[in-house]
Design a protein around this motif. Sequence first.
Motif, PDB file in Angstrom:
ATOM      1  N   ARG A 132       2.504   2.670  -2.148  1.00  3.86           N
ATOM      2  CA  ARG A 132       2.761   1.585  -1.482  1.00  3.86           C
ATOM      3  C   ARG A 132       1.256   0.981  -0.914  1.00  3.86           C
ATOM      4  O   ARG A 132       0.371   1.835  -0.610  1.00  3.86           O
ATOM      5  N   ILE A 133       0.850  -0.357  -1.023  1.00  2.00           N
ATOM      6  CA  ILE A 133      -0.327  -0.893  -0.359  1.00  2.00           C
ATOM      7  C   ILE A 133      -0.133  -0.880   0.945  1.00  2.00           C
ATOM      8  O   ILE A 133       0.573  -1.595   1.596  1.00  2.00           O
ATOM      9  N   LEU A 134      -1.428  -0.264   1.569  1.00  2.00           N
ATOM     10  CA  LEU A 134      -1.336  -0.472   2.953  1.00  2.00           C
ATOM     11  C   LEU A 134      -2.456  -1.263   3.536  1.00  2.00           C
ATOM     12  O   LEU A 134      -2.625  -1.439   4.613  1.00  2.00           O
ATOM     13  N   GLY A 135      -3.344  -1.868   2.673  1.00  2.00           N
ATOM     14  CA  GLY A 135      -4.548  -2.638   3.313  1.00  2.00           C
ATOM     15  C   GLY A 135      -5.310  -3.180   2.319  1.00  2.00           C
ATOM     16  O   GLY A 135      -5.307  -2.571   1.039  1.00  2.00           O
ATOM     17  N   GLY A 136      -6.483  -3.975   2.608  1.00  2.00           N
ATOM     18  CA  GLY A 136      -7.279  -4.267   1.481  1.00  2.00           C
ATOM     19  C   GLY A 136      -8.584  -5.012   2.382  1.00  2.00           C
ATOM     20  O   GLY A 136      -8.410  -5.765   3.593  1.00  2.00           O
ATOM     21  N   VAL A 137      -9.716  -5.090   1.518  1.00  2.00           N
ATOM     22  CA  VAL A 137     -10.618  -6.165   1.938  1.00  2.00           C
ATOM     23  C   VAL A 137     -11.116  -6.836   0.644  1.00  2.00           C
ATOM     24  O   VAL A 137     -11.408  -6.326  -0.181  1.00  2.00           O
ATOM     25  N   VAL A 138     -11.228  -8.023   1.157  1.00  2.00           N
ATOM     26  CA  VAL A 138     -12.052  -8.998   0.123  1.00  2.00           C
ATOM     27  C   VAL A 138     -13.201  -9.544   0.586  1.00  2.00           C
ATOM     28  O   VAL A 138     -13.274  -9.992   1.782  1.00  2.00           O
ATOM     29  N   VAL A 139     -14.348  -9.313   0.004  1.00  2.00           N
ATOM     30  CA  VAL A 139     -15.679  -9.872   0.265  1.00  2.00           C
ATOM     31  C   VAL A 139     -16.243 -10.826  -0.800  1.00  2.00           C
ATOM     32  O   VAL A 139     -16.618 -10.938  -1.881  1.00  2.00           O
TER      33      VAL A 139
ATOM     34  N   ALA B  30     -12.572 -15.994   0.347  1.00  2.00           N
ATOM     35  CA  ALA B  30     -11.865 -14.580   0.627  1.00  2.00           C
ATOM     36  C   ALA B  30     -10.466 -14.733   1.601  1.00  2.00           C
ATOM     37  O   ALA B  30      -9.454 -14.155   1.329  1.00  2.00           O
ATOM     38  N   SER B  31     -10.808 -15.837   2.593  1.00  2.00           N
ATOM     39  CA  SER B  31      -9.611 -16.015   3.380  1.00  2.00           C
ATOM     40  C   SER B  31      -8.262 -16.620   2.886  1.00  2.00           C
ATOM     41  O   SER B  31      -7.411 -16.596   3.022  1.00  2.00           O
ATOM     42  N   GLU B  32      -8.698 -17.289   1.461  1.00  2.00           N
ATOM     43  CA  GLU B  32      -7.626 -17.409   0.594  1.00  2.00           C
ATOM     44  C   GLU B  32      -7.025 -16.309  -0.191  1.00  2.00           C
ATOM     45  O   GLU B  32      -5.799 -16.475  -0.392  1.00  2.00           O
ATOM     46  N   LEU B  33      -7.908 -15.567  -0.645  1.00  2.00           N
ATOM     47  CA  LEU B  33      -7.746 -14.326  -1.458  1.00  2.00           C
ATOM     48  C   LEU B  33      -6.800 -13.317  -0.957  1.00  2.00           C
ATOM     49  O   LEU B  33      -5.880 -12.702  -1.535  1.00  2.00           O
ATOM     50  N   ILE B  34      -7.060 -13.166   0.326  1.00  2.00           N
ATOM     51  CA  ILE B  34      -6.397 -11.997   0.848  1.00  2.00           C
ATOM     52  C   ILE B  34      -5.066 -12.168   1.163  1.00  2.00           C
ATOM     53  O   ILE B  34      -4.357 -11.227   1.257  1.00  2.00           O
ATOM     54  N   LEU B  35      -4.239 -13.204   0.799  1.00  2.00           N
ATOM     55  CA  LEU B  35      -2.920 -13.668   0.910  1.00  2.00           C
ATOM     56  C   LEU B  35      -2.095 -12.737   0.203  1.00  2.00           C
ATOM     57  O   LEU B  35      -1.140 -12.155   0.480  1.00  2.00           O
ATOM     58  N   GLY B  36      -2.721 -12.597  -1.156  1.00  2.00           N
ATOM     59  CA  GLY B  36      -1.979 -11.559  -2.078  1.00  2.00           C
ATOM     60  C   GLY B  36      -1.853 -10.250  -1.400  1.00  2.00           C
ATOM     61  O   GLY B  36      -1.041  -9.413  -1.793  1.00  2.00           O
ATOM     62  N   VAL B  37      -2.788  -9.767  -0.791  1.00  2.00           N
ATOM     63  CA  VAL B  37      -2.754  -8.357  -0.349  1.00  2.00           C
ATOM     64  C   VAL B  37      -1.849  -8.431   0.874  1.00  2.00           C
ATOM     65  O   VAL B  37      -1.131  -7.549   0.963  1.00  2.00           O
ATOM     66  N   SER B  38      -1.832  -9.617   1.663  1.00  2.00           N
ATOM     67  CA  SER B  38      -0.969  -9.582   2.956  1.00  2.00           C
ATOM     68  C   SER B  38       0.541  -9.350   2.460  1.00  2.00           C
ATOM     69  O   SER B  38       1.236  -8.834   3.217  1.00  2.00           O
ATOM     70  N   ILE B  39       0.703 -10.131   1.352  1.00  2.00           N
ATOM     71  CA  ILE B  39       1.971 -10.108   0.979  1.00  2.00           C
ATOM     72  C   ILE B  39       2.327  -8.872   0.475  1.00  2.00           C
ATOM     73  O   ILE B  39       3.529  -8.160   0.772  1.00  2.00           O
TER      74      ILE B  39
ATOM     75  N   VAL C  38       1.127  -6.056   1.651  1.00  2.00           N
ATOM     76  CA  VAL C  38       1.333  -5.172   2.883  1.00  2.00           C
ATOM     77  C   VAL C  38       2.723  -5.369   3.606  1.00  2.00           C
ATOM     78  O   VAL C  38       3.386  -4.530   3.817  1.00  2.00           O
ATOM     79  N   GLU C  39       3.003  -6.933   3.742  1.00  2.00           N
ATOM     80  CA  GLU C  39       4.291  -7.049   4.573  1.00  2.00           C
ATOM     81  C   GLU C  39       5.633  -6.700   3.656  1.00  2.00           C
ATOM     82  O   GLU C  39       6.481  -6.429   4.241  1.00  2.00           O
ATOM     83  N   GLN C  40       5.345  -6.840   2.734  1.00  2.00           N
ATOM     84  CA  GLN C  40       6.803  -6.634   1.742  1.00  2.00           C
ATOM     85  C   GLN C  40       6.647  -5.324   1.099  1.00  2.00           C
ATOM     86  O   GLN C  40       7.589  -5.056   0.148  1.00  2.00           O
ATOM     87  N   LEU C  41       5.800  -4.368   1.374  1.00  2.00           N
ATOM     88  CA  LEU C  41       5.923  -2.849   1.162  1.00  2.00           C
ATOM     89  C   LEU C  41       5.832  -2.777  -0.275  1.00  2.00           C
ATOM     90  O   LEU C  41       6.615  -2.198  -1.009  1.00  2.00           O
ATOM     91  N   LEU C  42       5.091  -3.681  -1.035  1.00  2.00           N
ATOM     92  CA  LEU C  42       4.922  -3.511  -2.394  1.00  2.00           C
ATOM     93  C   LEU C  42       3.887  -2.308  -2.751  1.00  2.00           C
ATOM     94  O   LEU C  42       3.069  -1.975  -2.150  1.00  2.00           O
ATOM     95  N   THR C  43       4.134  -1.983  -4.172  1.00  2.00           N
ATOM     96  CA  THR C  43       3.428  -0.840  -4.600  1.00  2.00           C
ATOM     97  C   THR C  43       2.383  -1.236  -5.459  1.00  2.00           C
ATOM     98  O   THR C  43       2.436  -2.335  -5.774  1.00  2.00           O
ATOM     99  N   VAL C  44       1.338  -0.254  -5.927  1.00  2.00           N
ATOM    100  CA  VAL C  44       0.187  -0.771  -6.717  1.00  2.00           C
ATOM    101  C   VAL C  44       0.921  -1.087  -8.083  1.00  2.00           C
ATOM    102  O   VAL C  44       0.569  -1.995  -8.902  1.00  2.00           O
ATOM    103  N   ASP C  45       2.267  -0.458  -8.490  1.00  2.00           N
ATOM    104  CA  ASP C  45       2.342  -0.697  -9.596  1.00  2.00           C
ATOM    105  C   ASP C  45       3.115  -2.206  -9.804  1.00  2.00           C
ATOM    106  O   ASP C  45       3.055  -2.783 -10.736  1.00  2.00           O
ATOM    107  N   GLN C  46       3.683  -2.671  -8.586  1.00  2.00           N
ATOM    108  CA  GLN C  46       4.486  -4.026  -8.486  1.00  2.00           C
ATOM    109  C   GLN C  46       3.154  -4.817  -8.518  1.00  2.00           C
ATOM    110  O   GLN C  46       3.208  -5.882  -9.519  1.00  2.00           O
ATOM    111  N   VAL C  47       2.286  -4.595  -7.988  1.00  2.00           N
ATOM    112  CA  VAL C  47       1.004  -5.704  -7.793  1.00  2.00           C
ATOM    113  C   VAL C  47       0.279  -5.624  -9.291  1.00  2.00           C
ATOM    114  O   VAL C  47       0.131  -6.591  -9.906  1.00  2.00           O
TER     115      VAL C  47
END
Length: 476
Positions: A410-417, A421-430, A432-441
Amino acid sequence: MRQPHTSIVILGGGPGGYEAALVAAQLGAQVTIVDSDGLGGACVLTDCVPSKTLVATSETMGLLHASADLGIRIPDGGPADGAGAWVDAPRLYGRVKALAQAQSADVAARLAAEGVKVIRGRGRLVRRAGDHGVVVGDQEIAADVVLVATGGMPRVLPGAVPDGERILNWRQLYDLDELPPELIVVGSGVTGAEFASAYQALGTQVTLISSRERVLPQEDPDAAVVVEDVFRRRGMTVLGRSRAASARREGNGVLVTLTDGRAVRGTHCLLTVGVVPASGGIGLAEAGVALDDRGFVEVDKVSRTSVPGVYAAGDCTGVQMLASVAAMQGRIAMWHALGEAVQPLRLDHVAATIFTEPEIATVGVDEARIESGEVRAEVVKLALSTNARAKMQGFRDGFVKLFASPRSGRILGGVVVAPRASELILGVSIAVEQLLTVDQVAHTFSVYPSLSGSLTEAARKLMTPDRSEAPFDEPA
Ligand SMILES: Cc1cc2nc3c(=O)[nH]c(=O)nc-3n(C[C@H](O)[C@H](O)[C@H](O)COP(=O)(O)OP(=O)(O)OC[C@H]3O[C@@H](n4cnc5c(N)ncnc54)[C@H](O)[C@@H]3O)c2cc1C
């Protein structure tokens, strides 16, 4: 169960207050907002919206500076390296203030459309038998529920009191009639770093005074290192381990004295040393509302204070000081007060951005919790210097970092620099929120070439073939 006739009075018209009002009105409550300084609050009128509007101009200056490397020439002005470009400060500040007023008017229109009553004035809580009361001027309003969302104010250092001309807090910048030629920024937290970055790009010579070893001490250390490196490369003076003792006028400029006796001179000084809660003198203590030792209103995860029927949201609570958090606290308060099903505030899922150049965006767990052993996670960091789109666009500073549970993936978090980056982080937010795994991403298509391609690539690097199926195992 809904209680359509509940009367609600909200103190403060910032995001903590007005977002709550919209929810409560939608649920049929009679809602009154009492606000002293303008709808939208400090967020819209002096803090978040104006600073991001300033950043929009500084970003464009940054692009101009980088444009010569991309092969752009201006016909009779030589290389378009930004050297000839300058900022029309009155026009910039005029735009900032007009945009803030327009945004405030939009908030007012939305509230009016939902039937929310707005009273201009400074309100204060009063004790009443049976319900609550708010006094504004000579008017007393009874309420079943009160929400305190009064925000905060810039903290003032005793030896460095703003005069609005040379020694400034961030709310006074837009009344200047020039760009500060030499700006000393005291404080290297989020606000200090954002203004230092923006003014440097606008053409100001910036000195940033940081009491810690590096800038942005509360943030991801790798991200802070990238941003500080960019600051220095672009000519900013960053004074680490330096604490300002005082700032005073000296002739036409400012003298900042550090606690070790060093002197720093500039034309202007901007103080960004924190926010204090606007919780004094509004009847909170008298009504029995518990405050902490710094004056922040104590709340639980559904925004309840120590007094039944009195809720609080936003900066006055000292919970992560972001507009999005204030708004969520306010909405949660109303859902709870009006008997709706409500999920308690989850700070683990808050997405945040520091609008420096490049931006730093984060969501979910941070590396400090992983390194301390509190959270077990695998970490992958990909430098953007290898990303094809980044090369095409001419930048190399930045990275994508993902944290994933070693057992479930499961993806627990991330950092984008990165830029935006404020727009790119949404993919990681989704994720985290939807409990997606690295395989799914990893199996998700990203565009080629794109910066978001680095997110799916990072997920691919975290894939392991023999992962067990245990989805909720992130705590160590
Ligand atoms: C420079 C800067 C940039 C920022 N940028 C961002 C950003 O990019 N993104 C982000 O998410 N957050 C950002 N923030 C944080 C964000 O602005 C705050 O978290 C947000 O404003 C909090 O909202 P609030 O509703 O609690 O309070 P506020 O927005 O401060 O609103 C409170 C309102 O209550 C009024 N009030 C106070 N006392 C009374 C009273 N007794 N009676 C009636 N009214 C009263 C005030 O006048 C004000 O209108 C930034 C902050 C700063 C300082």
